[in-house]
Design an enzyme around this catalytic site. Sequence first.
Site, PDB file in Angstrom:
ATOM      1  N   GLU A 171       1.079  -1.319   0.234  1.00  0.00           N
ATOM      2  CA  GLU A 171       0.093   0.122  -0.434  1.00  0.00           C
ATOM      3  C   GLU A 171       0.855   1.202  -0.326  1.00  0.00           C
ATOM      4  O   GLU A 171       1.299   1.789   1.024  1.00  0.00           O
ATOM      5  CB  GLU A 171      -1.079  -0.232   1.276  1.00  0.00           C
ATOM      6  CG  GLU A 171      -1.715  -0.989   1.076  1.00  0.00           C
ATOM      7  CD  GLU A 171      -2.860  -0.758   2.626  1.00  0.00           C
ATOM      8  OE1 GLU A 171      -2.882  -0.067   2.944  1.00  0.00           O
ATOM      9  OE2 GLU A 171      -4.538  -1.793   1.873  1.00  0.00           O
ATOM     10  N   GLU A 369      -4.875  -9.283   0.498  1.00  0.00           N
ATOM     11  CA  GLU A 369      -5.209  -8.595   1.813  1.00  0.00           C
ATOM     12  C   GLU A 369      -7.012  -8.628   2.128  1.00  0.00           C
ATOM     13  O   GLU A 369      -7.271  -7.934   1.172  1.00  0.00           O
ATOM     14  CB  GLU A 369      -4.773  -8.180   2.617  1.00  0.00           C
ATOM     15  CG  GLU A 369      -3.531  -7.416   3.392  1.00  0.00           C
ATOM     16  CD  GLU A 369      -3.226  -5.865   4.012  1.00  0.00           C
ATOM     17  OE1 GLU A 369      -4.048  -5.340   4.371  1.00  0.00           O
ATOM     18  OE2 GLU A 369      -2.106  -5.672   4.059  1.00  0.00           O
TER      19      GLU A 369
HETATM   20  C1  BGP Z   1      -4.093  -2.272   4.461  1.00  0.00           C
HETATM   21  C2  BGP Z   1      -2.552  -2.736   5.759  1.00  0.00           C
HETATM   22  C3  BGP Z   1      -2.872  -3.639   6.636  1.00  0.00           C
HETATM   23  C4  BGP Z   1      -3.743  -3.326   7.830  1.00  0.00           C
HETATM   24  C5  BGP Z   1      -4.737  -3.371   7.196  1.00  0.00           C
HETATM   25  C6  BGP Z   1      -6.671  -3.579   8.254  1.00  0.00           C
HETATM   26  O1  BGP Z   1      -3.970  -1.384   4.371  1.00  0.00           O
HETATM   27  O2  BGP Z   1      -1.999  -3.519   4.183  1.00  0.00           O
HETATM   28  O3  BGP Z   1      -1.277  -3.518   7.089  1.00  0.00           O
HETATM   29  O4  BGP Z   1      -3.535  -2.322   8.904  1.00  0.00           O
HETATM   30  O5  BGP Z   1      -5.261  -2.282   6.430  1.00  0.00           O
HETATM   31  O6  BGP Z   1      -6.693  -2.380   7.976  1.00  0.00           O
HETATM   32  P1  BGP Z   1      -6.584  -1.371   9.433  1.00  0.00           P
HETATM   33  O7  BGP Z   1      -5.274  -1.817   9.518  1.00  0.00           O
HETATM   34  O8  BGP Z   1      -6.766  -0.119   9.339  1.00  0.00           O
HETATM   35  O9  BGP Z   1      -8.058  -2.091  10.431  1.00  0.00           O
END
Ligand code: BGP
Length: 475
Positions: A171, A369
Amino acid sequence: MSKVTVTIPDDFILGAAASAWQTEGWSGKKPGQDSYLDAWYKNDRHVWHNGYGPAGATDFINRFREDVALMKAAGLTHYRTSINWSRFLTDYENVIVDEEYATYYDSLIDELHANGIEPMLCLEHYELPAALLQQYGGWGSKKVVELYVRYAEKAFARFAGKVTRWFTFNEPIVVQTRVYLDALRWPYEQNTGKWMQWNHHKNLATAKVIKLFREKGYQGTVGTILNPEVTYPRSTAPHDVKAAEIYDLFFNRVFLDPAIKGEYPAKLLALLATHRVNWDYNEEEMRLIAENHVDEVGINLYYPHRVKAPSRAWHPETPFHPAYYYEHFELPGRRMNKSRGWEIQPQIIYDMAMRMKNDYGNVPWFIAENGMGIENEAQFKNADGEIQDDYRIDFIGEHLYQALKAREAGANCQGYMLWAFTDNVSPMNAFKNRYGLIEIDLENQRARRMKKSARWYRTLRDARQLTLSLDDEMK
Ligand code: BGP
């Protein structure tokens, strides 16, 4: 509702993801090895939920053997994490490897292989060394691009014999969007030019690392992991469609196009010029991007994004922000994950898959993811103390179904990876929303325990079949 059973092809990845900083903890970290996240946490701890953060994380660095055993129990075919750039080196300028940390990675990779799990490594999951942010302004600097390439060279030299699937970033748009575009995170500076400079330098860094990997003749692939938001316009009217197209240019195509096609969309460049967004690039950099495309793309997909045409005038003193062209739109009646505040719409997977097929040359890609963060999961424990996360099983099943359906329709989708393997630390939200197949019990020395979803995930791998109940309209 009716029951559907779909075959999961033998070569289809059924994995899970995490990152170094969200799991490892600070055990063994040496002075001067702070990442950007560590510095943010140290400077601004009050915004981190209940004070948890990267310091403790899940203590994976000490418990990885126990965790790899759980990965095997949950049936993972692949595990993706990152190398923490800020800890892999003790000297970022002279690229001196931290032998202790590198040895830990050797052991982790060996342990994964010994358990039949394929490692996938990402070189940056926001772990920019804090010293490089302080000294050079981080990814705003061309010097940092060079130092990153030298770090990548050391990481490849050390592990490329054992790891064949590499990724330059996770990301890459996120940090600068939160820090420089929206000023929501430390060190809080609204600066659209810096935002675009970071975007460009990360695209350039990807191209340079791909070039290096190929020139050195390593076996394997180099990709990148992006988070394009599948963006739907409120309506079919031209003004709403334009809002969605412009959102797509600024937040999705700014990384998708250079990575896969080797160029920025002409319309994006024109918009940056119109709004005098100041960023520094040259012909040679554009040539490097043109000549070095990724081998594959990981795509993080969580929620649909909806926009409508703006309904208010832009204040003349407000610096340019892409939101000049759109407003967010909430679909009435939408299905929600209320813990995270994200809409649930599994069709984003199919729609993204068709886009990769039709607009991006059907390049190999996978869902890097997807997942569901839920608050207070302890409330779902059964009498034996196992979290009964049927909502997660449904969520995974519905999204995986769309991926398999897209594959049948000719999409080059290589697999599905859940976020996350265990519960872990999110930026600011820390352990508030739990994402894991495996529970981390913070009240009990971070004890690990499989959730119901982990046992279910295992059955997917064993049977190579997904069975789920679907609304007829979702088929
Ligand atoms: C994605 C990231 C992860 C993780 C996930 C969950 O954007 O790559 O690192 O954090 O989101 O989202 P959040 O942590 O904002 O709940």
